[in-house]
Scaffold this motif. Structure first.
Motif, PDB file in Angstrom:
ATOM      1  N   LEU A   6       0.831  -1.213   0.000  1.00  0.00           N
ATOM      2  CA  LEU A   6       0.000   0.000   0.000  1.00  0.00           C
ATOM      3  C   LEU A   6       0.863   1.259   0.000  1.00  0.00           C
ATOM      4  O   LEU A   6       0.573   2.225  -0.712  1.00  0.00           O
ATOM      5  CB  LEU A   6      -0.940  -0.007   1.207  1.00  0.00           C
ATOM      6  CG  LEU A   6      -2.083  -0.996   1.156  1.00  0.00           C
ATOM      7  CD1 LEU A   6      -2.798  -1.068   2.497  1.00  0.00           C
ATOM      8  CD2 LEU A   6      -3.057  -0.627   0.053  1.00  0.00           C
ATOM      9  N   PHE A   7       1.932   1.253   0.806  1.00  0.00           N
ATOM     10  CA  PHE A   7       2.822   2.410   0.828  1.00  0.00           C
ATOM     11  C   PHE A   7       3.538   2.571  -0.503  1.00  0.00           C
ATOM     12  O   PHE A   7       3.717   3.693  -0.984  1.00  0.00           O
ATOM     13  CB  PHE A   7       3.840   2.292   1.967  1.00  0.00           C
ATOM     14  CG  PHE A   7       4.780   3.461   2.024  1.00  0.00           C
ATOM     15  CD1 PHE A   7       4.358   4.680   2.516  1.00  0.00           C
ATOM     16  CD2 PHE A   7       6.082   3.351   1.561  1.00  0.00           C
ATOM     17  CE1 PHE A   7       5.217   5.772   2.564  1.00  0.00           C
ATOM     18  CE2 PHE A   7       6.945   4.425   1.600  1.00  0.00           C
ATOM     19  CZ  PHE A   7       6.509   5.646   2.099  1.00  0.00           C
ATOM     20  N   ALA A   8       3.948   1.466  -1.115  1.00  0.00           N
ATOM     21  CA  ALA A   8       4.655   1.536  -2.403  1.00  0.00           C
ATOM     22  C   ALA A   8       3.762   2.118  -3.486  1.00  0.00           C
ATOM     23  O   ALA A   8       4.222   2.940  -4.296  1.00  0.00           O
ATOM     24  CB  ALA A   8       5.160   0.154  -2.805  1.00  0.00           C
ATOM     25  N   VAL A   9       2.496   1.729  -3.499  1.00  0.00           N
ATOM     26  CA  VAL A   9       1.562   2.284  -4.488  1.00  0.00           C
ATOM     27  C   VAL A   9       1.417   3.790  -4.280  1.00  0.00           C
ATOM     28  O   VAL A   9       1.461   4.573  -5.227  1.00  0.00           O
ATOM     29  CB  VAL A   9       0.194   1.572  -4.407  1.00  0.00           C
ATOM     30  CG1 VAL A   9      -0.856   2.310  -5.207  1.00  0.00           C
ATOM     31  CG2 VAL A   9       0.314   0.138  -4.875  1.00  0.00           C
ATOM     32  N   LYS A  10       1.263   4.191  -3.036  1.00  0.00           N
ATOM     33  CA  LYS A  10       1.125   5.621  -2.719  1.00  0.00           C
ATOM     34  C   LYS A  10       2.399   6.381  -3.092  1.00  0.00           C
ATOM     35  O   LYS A  10       2.333   7.443  -3.705  1.00  0.00           O
ATOM     36  CB  LYS A  10       0.821   5.798  -1.237  1.00  0.00           C
ATOM     37  CG  LYS A  10       0.633   7.236  -0.814  1.00  0.00           C
ATOM     38  CD  LYS A  10       0.365   7.294   0.683  1.00  0.00           C
ATOM     39  CE  LYS A  10      -0.022   8.674   1.108  1.00  0.00           C
ATOM     40  NZ  LYS A  10      -1.447   8.922   0.971  1.00  0.00           N
ATOM     41  N   LEU A  38       8.917  11.461  -0.262  1.00  0.00           N
ATOM     42  CA  LEU A  38       9.165  10.555   0.851  1.00  0.00           C
ATOM     43  C   LEU A  38       8.509  11.073   2.131  1.00  0.00           C
ATOM     44  O   LEU A  38       7.801  10.327   2.820  1.00  0.00           O
ATOM     45  CB  LEU A  38      10.671  10.376   1.049  1.00  0.00           C
ATOM     46  CG  LEU A  38      11.109   9.336   2.072  1.00  0.00           C
ATOM     47  CD1 LEU A  38      10.627   7.941   1.656  1.00  0.00           C
ATOM     48  CD2 LEU A  38      12.616   9.350   2.212  1.00  0.00           C
ATOM     49  N   VAL A  39       8.695  12.339   2.440  1.00  0.00           N
ATOM     50  CA  VAL A  39       8.091  12.921   3.645  1.00  0.00           C
ATOM     51  C   VAL A  39       6.572  12.938   3.522  1.00  0.00           C
ATOM     52  O   VAL A  39       5.847  12.543   4.450  1.00  0.00           O
ATOM     53  CB  VAL A  39       8.644  14.343   3.898  1.00  0.00           C
ATOM     54  CG1 VAL A  39       7.889  15.036   5.021  1.00  0.00           C
ATOM     55  CG2 VAL A  39      10.128  14.278   4.217  1.00  0.00           C
ATOM     56  N   GLY A  44       1.425  11.031   5.006  1.00  0.00           N
ATOM     57  CA  GLY A  44       0.121  10.719   4.417  1.00  0.00           C
ATOM     58  C   GLY A  44      -0.309   9.291   4.679  1.00  0.00           C
ATOM     59  O   GLY A  44      -1.483   9.024   4.946  1.00  0.00           O
ATOM     60  N   TYR A  45       0.632   8.343   4.630  1.00  0.00           N
ATOM     61  CA  TYR A  45       0.272   6.952   4.883  1.00  0.00           C
ATOM     62  C   TYR A  45      -0.116   6.746   6.342  1.00  0.00           C
ATOM     63  O   TYR A  45      -1.050   6.003   6.645  1.00  0.00           O
ATOM     64  CB  TYR A  45       1.403   6.005   4.495  1.00  0.00           C
ATOM     65  CG  TYR A  45       0.977   4.568   4.565  1.00  0.00           C
ATOM     66  CD1 TYR A  45       0.142   4.044   3.584  1.00  0.00           C
ATOM     67  CD2 TYR A  45       1.360   3.753   5.618  1.00  0.00           C
ATOM     68  CE1 TYR A  45      -0.288   2.725   3.647  1.00  0.00           C
ATOM     69  CE2 TYR A  45       0.933   2.441   5.684  1.00  0.00           C
ATOM     70  CZ  TYR A  45       0.108   1.937   4.699  1.00  0.00           C
ATOM     71  OH  TYR A  45      -0.334   0.638   4.772  1.00  0.00           O
ATOM     72  N   LEU A  46       0.583   7.404   7.224  1.00  0.00           N
ATOM     73  CA  LEU A  46       0.215   7.340   8.643  1.00  0.00           C
ATOM     74  C   LEU A  46      -1.206   7.875   8.841  1.00  0.00           C
ATOM     75  O   LEU A  46      -2.004   7.292   9.572  1.00  0.00           O
ATOM     76  CB  LEU A  46       1.216   8.123   9.492  1.00  0.00           C
ATOM     77  CG  LEU A  46       0.969   8.130  10.991  1.00  0.00           C
ATOM     78  CD1 LEU A  46       1.083   6.714  11.552  1.00  0.00           C
ATOM     79  CD2 LEU A  46       1.952   9.048  11.684  1.00  0.00           C
ATOM     80  N   GLY A  47      -1.518   8.961   8.156  1.00  0.00           N
ATOM     81  CA  GLY A  47      -2.875   9.497   8.210  1.00  0.00           C
ATOM     82  C   GLY A  47      -3.895   8.542   7.616  1.00  0.00           C
ATOM     83  O   GLY A  47      -5.014   8.409   8.121  1.00  0.00           O
TER      84      GLY A  47
END
Length: 146
Positions: A6-10, A38-39, A44-47
């Motif tokens: 999921l993070f890689a797609v984002k 990266l930041v 954003g992924y944490l959110g």
């Protein structure tokens, strides 16, 4: 493992989008775009993991616009020289927001598949559940013979 996917797609989607807008459109170097992505991706992924399951897509997308604009503006202002980063940040934040709207739909479906068993338990576990009652004692308090 699914969080990595999921993070890689984002990350890849945001990197491509920001490089098109900030790199080709506004002349920012790839290294700076990579650092901003990266930041932005990590925050954003944490959110997405914390906020998105609790709110609807519209609210999460609005929050992503504000977050993207602030991160892109302050980081582009800090890592580059020159002026005009307000408009570049706004255009990039709009692009990221459109991407995030569709990413949230993908995220919710993929995240729900992974965490389905954690929330509801496995179907075979539900077949072995016991009943519960309001009684706190096996003895009847009105039965004085005992």
């Amino acid at each position: 493992m699914n969080h990595i996917k999921l993070f890689a797609v984002k990350f890849i989607g945001t990197l491509l989008l920001l490089y098109l807008i900030l790199g080709f459109g506004f002349g920012m170097s790839f290294g700076n775009v990579f650092l901003i992505t990266l930041v932005l991706g990590m925050i954003g992924y944490l959110g997405d993991v914390v906020i998105l399951p609790n709110v609807n897509n519209t609210i999460a997308t609005i929050a992503d616009f504000a977050t993207a604009f602030l991160i892109i503006y302050f980081m582009s202002f800090g890592v580059t020289t020159g002026e005009g980063w307000f408009m570049a940040s706004f255009v990039a934040a709009v692009g990221v927001t459109i991407f995030e709207y569709f990413y949230h739909k993908y995220f919710k479906s993929a995240y729900n598949e992974v965490h389905h068993d954690e929330r509801e338990g496995h179907p075979r576990d539900r077949a072995m559940q016991t009943e519960a009652s309001e009684e706190t004692s096996p003895y009847d308090p009105e039965d004085k013979d005992k």
